[in-house]
Design a protein around this motif. Structure first.
Motif, short mmCIF file in Angstrom:
data_model
loop_
_atom_site.label_atom_id
_atom_site.label_comp_id
_atom_site.label_asym_id
_atom_site.label_seq_id
_atom_site.Cartn_x
_atom_site.Cartn_y
_atom_site.Cartn_z
N UNK A 110 5.53 -6.28 15.58
CA UNK A 110 5.72 -6.40 13.91
C UNK A 110 5.17 -5.84 12.83
N UNK A 111 4.58 -4.99 13.10
CA UNK A 111 3.87 -4.03 11.92
C UNK A 111 4.77 -3.47 10.95
N UNK A 112 3.99 -4.18 9.76
CA UNK A 112 3.69 -4.54 9.07
C UNK A 112 3.27 -6.36 9.19
N UNK A 113 2.05 -6.68 8.95
CA UNK A 113 1.56 -8.38 9.54
C UNK A 113 0.60 -8.39 8.43
N UNK A 180 -1.81 -6.08 6.12
CA UNK A 180 -1.76 -6.11 4.48
C UNK A 180 -2.36 -7.25 4.67
N UNK A 181 -3.32 -7.42 2.63
CA UNK A 181 -3.83 -8.01 2.56
C UNK A 181 -2.86 -8.94 1.36
N UNK A 182 -2.68 -10.37 1.48
CA UNK A 182 -1.76 -11.89 0.70
C UNK A 182 -2.84 -11.05 -0.78
N UNK A 183 -1.79 -11.62 -1.72
CA UNK A 183 -2.62 -11.03 -3.16
C UNK A 183 -3.22 -12.93 -3.57
N UNK A 184 -4.11 -12.47 -4.41
CA UNK A 184 -4.35 -14.39 -5.01
C UNK A 184 -3.86 -14.47 -5.96
N UNK A 185 -3.72 -15.74 -6.35
CA UNK A 185 -2.72 -16.77 -7.06
C UNK A 185 -2.43 -15.86 -8.40
#
Length: 274
Positions: A110-113, A180-185
């Motif tokens: 199920x990429x991208x994750x 994929x990285x999760x962006x900061x708030x």
């Protein structure tokens, strides 16, 4: 011999009757996988020479012949005889099974994750198969369709899966997983406090490649990075939240509190006139 009634001296000869050897005990390393090596064996009979015959026009005079690169055509019954002093005994036999090698499974995911999400790996169904997965971060699994929770950047890369049927392992299928990285708030701000009737200006810092999503009081929503809300009312006061999404991954929310101050009423003017 007797000639004209006269018998001469006797001549002699020695007749040797050699024993016939028993049938050799034939064996093999069957079952064998396609591409593997067939090892045939015959027990040792003193003084014997051997003769093997078998499928695919096979012949050999070795006691224990080896047949590399096995194919389905090499499966069947192999026979071996032993010859001692010119006497050939009955044949011993062994049946060799050559199992086919399964094709590479079709691997998928199920990429991208997003970081923190779940990686779902999939392999096509091959009848009778067991599966073996390997991948980044020392990943291994024997499930056909394994899942990996709490994805991290270390889990990104190429995952490989093989199928084994009847002891024969085929080539690997592969799939590439992107985490994929999760962006900061985002850092949220506003021009608070605002007077009733004024304009609320909301702001979020720039995050490269991000889209934004604002929510707030009075059912407010916006996809602008820096939305404006005209004609402020008391119902618009409160906490506004904004998230950033990069490559499909949404980070935590940043918040800002907006105060809407009411407009004072018209003063009652008076004078000590006259």
């Amino acid at each position: 011999a007797t000639v004209n009634g006269c018998t001469g001296p006797a001549g002699t000869t020695v007749v040797v009757v050699n024993s016939t050897p028993a049938a050799p005990t034939a064996g093999s390393n069957s079952p064998v996988c396609e591409g593997g090596t067939i090892n045939l064996t015959a027990n040792t009979i003193t003084g014997a020479t051997y003769s093997w015959t078998g499928p695919n026009s096979f012949t050999s005079t070795d006691q224990n012949p080896i047949i590399p690169n096995a194919t389905a055509a090499m499966a069947g019954t192999y026979s071996v005889t032993a010859t001692v002093n010119g006497c050939t005994g009955p044949a011993g036999t062994t049946v060799v099974v050559v199992n086919s090698t399964p094709a590479a499974p079709t691997a998928g995911s199920n990429s991208p994750v997003c970081e923190g999400g779940t990686i779902n790996l999939t392999a096509s169904t091959i009848a009778g198969a067991t599966y073996s997965w390997t991948g980044p971060n020392s990943f291994t699994s024997t499930n056909q369709n394994p899942t990996i929770p709490n994805a991290t950047a270390a889990m990104a890369g190429t995952y490989s899966v093989t199928a084994t049927v009847n002891g024969c392992t085929g080539p690997a299928g592969t799939t590439v997983v992107v985490v994929n990285s999760t962006p900061a708030a985002p850092t949220a701000g506003s021009n608070s406090p605002v007077c009733e009737g004024g304009t609320i200006n909301l702001t979020a810092n720039t995050i490269t490649g991000a889209t934004y999503s604002w929510t707030g009081p009075n059912s407010f929503t916006s996809t602008d990075q820096n939305p404006t809300i005209p004609n402020a009312t008391a119902a618009m006061a409160g906490t506004y939240s904004v998230t950033a999404t990069v490559n499909g991954c949404t980070g935590p929310a940043g918040t800002t509190v907006v105060v809407v101050n009411s407009i004072p009423g018209t003063p009652t003017a008076g004078v000590n006139s006259p």
